[in-house]
Motif scaffolding. Structure first.
Motif, mmCIF file in Angstrom:
data_model
loop_
_atom_site.group_PDB
_atom_site.id
_atom_site.type_symbol
_atom_site.label_atom_id
_atom_site.label_comp_id
_atom_site.label_asym_id
_atom_site.label_seq_id
_atom_site.Cartn_x
_atom_site.Cartn_y
_atom_site.Cartn_z
ATOM 1 N N GLY A 1 61.534 21.918 104.425
ATOM 2 C CA GLY A 1 61.360 22.984 105.413
ATOM 3 C C GLY A 1 60.046 23.727 105.318
ATOM 4 O O GLY A 1 59.795 24.632 106.104
ATOM 5 N N SER A 2 59.199 23.381 104.349
ATOM 6 C CA SER A 2 57.944 24.125 104.189
ATOM 7 C C SER A 2 56.888 23.624 105.174
ATOM 8 O O SER A 2 56.890 22.470 105.589
ATOM 9 N N GLN A 3 55.979 24.543 105.523
ATOM 10 C CA GLN A 3 54.920 24.213 106.465
ATOM 11 C C GLN A 3 53.652 23.757 105.769
ATOM 12 O O GLN A 3 52.800 23.125 106.379
ATOM 13 N N ASN A 4 53.517 24.097 104.492
ATOM 14 C CA ASN A 4 52.336 23.687 103.747
ATOM 15 C C ASN A 4 52.657 23.721 102.256
ATOM 16 O O ASN A 4 53.488 24.503 101.801
ATOM 17 N N ALA A 5 51.972 22.871 101.511
ATOM 18 C CA ALA A 5 52.137 22.841 100.063
ATOM 19 C C ALA A 5 50.768 22.708 99.417
ATOM 20 O O ALA A 5 49.907 21.965 99.894
ATOM 21 N N VAL A 6 50.582 23.456 98.347
ATOM 22 C CA VAL A 6 49.311 23.448 97.621
ATOM 23 C C VAL A 6 49.642 23.509 96.132
ATOM 24 O O VAL A 6 50.591 24.185 95.724
ATOM 25 N N VAL A 7 48.838 22.808 95.339
ATOM 26 C CA VAL A 7 48.967 22.917 93.886
ATOM 27 C C VAL A 7 47.795 23.760 93.395
ATOM 28 O O VAL A 7 46.635 23.396 93.575
ATOM 29 N N VAL A 8 48.119 24.900 92.820
ATOM 30 C CA VAL A 8 47.093 25.833 92.341
ATOM 31 C C VAL A 8 47.332 26.100 90.860
ATOM 32 O O VAL A 8 48.361 26.663 90.482
ATOM 33 N N GLY A 9 46.395 25.676 90.053
ATOM 34 C CA GLY A 9 46.506 25.941 88.610
ATOM 35 C C GLY A 9 47.746 25.352 87.977
ATOM 36 O O GLY A 9 48.306 25.950 87.064
#
Length: 158
Positions: free
Chosen positions: A75-83
């Protein structure tokens, strides 16, 4: 001729008993040994079963975590891997999965502290083509991995 026998009694040695071990003494000691072994073996069995229960509990915890993160990634609109942390964006919420000491926790809008997995040694989030791969290693060395695809097309920030 008269023979005189001198019996010199040792002054500092005390004899407790002149007899040796009898068969009854040996059987009594052996029966005590058998009773101790009889009661110790179930204790070892309980300890080994307890270790197995912890392993099964961790597998169940992984299954619940997998279901929860699948639902959120779908259901997410965006995913990012940060640190090393996974940041999922939904309409008004930002959900972060991060390792904290030896747990994996979930935070919504940088608040809260929801423990989703325990006994985590290391976790890796990898972004793939519209998917996230979660690789995890537990404290006892067991490795888990799952790849979850999103139903929505994510914006790529390249």
């Amino acid at each position: 001729m008269r023979i005189i026998l001198f019996m010199v009694k040792k002054r500092f040695v005390v004899y407790l008993n002149d007899r040796a071990f009898t068969l009854i003494d040996t059987l009594f000691a052996f029966s005590i040994f058998i009773i101790i072994i009889f009661f110790i073996s179930p204790v070892f069995q309980l300890m080994l079963n307890n270790r197995d229960i912890l392993g099964r509990l961790q597998v169940m915890e992984w299954e619940v975590f997998s279901s929860q993160i699948k639902k959120e990634i779908h259901g997410s609109q965006n995913a990012v891997v940060v640190g090393g942390n996974l940041v999922l964006s939904e309409d008004t919420e930002t959900i972060v999965y991060e390792k904290y000491n030896n747990i994996l926790r979930r935070r919504v809008n940088n608040s809260g502290h929801e423990v989703v997995l325990q006994n985590v040694s290391e976790v890796t989030f990898t972004l793939l083509n519209n998917a996230v791969r979660v690789s995890l290693k537990s404290l006892n060395g067991k490795e888990y991995s799952i790849t979850i695809y999103s139903f929505l097309e994510w914006k790529t920030s390249a």
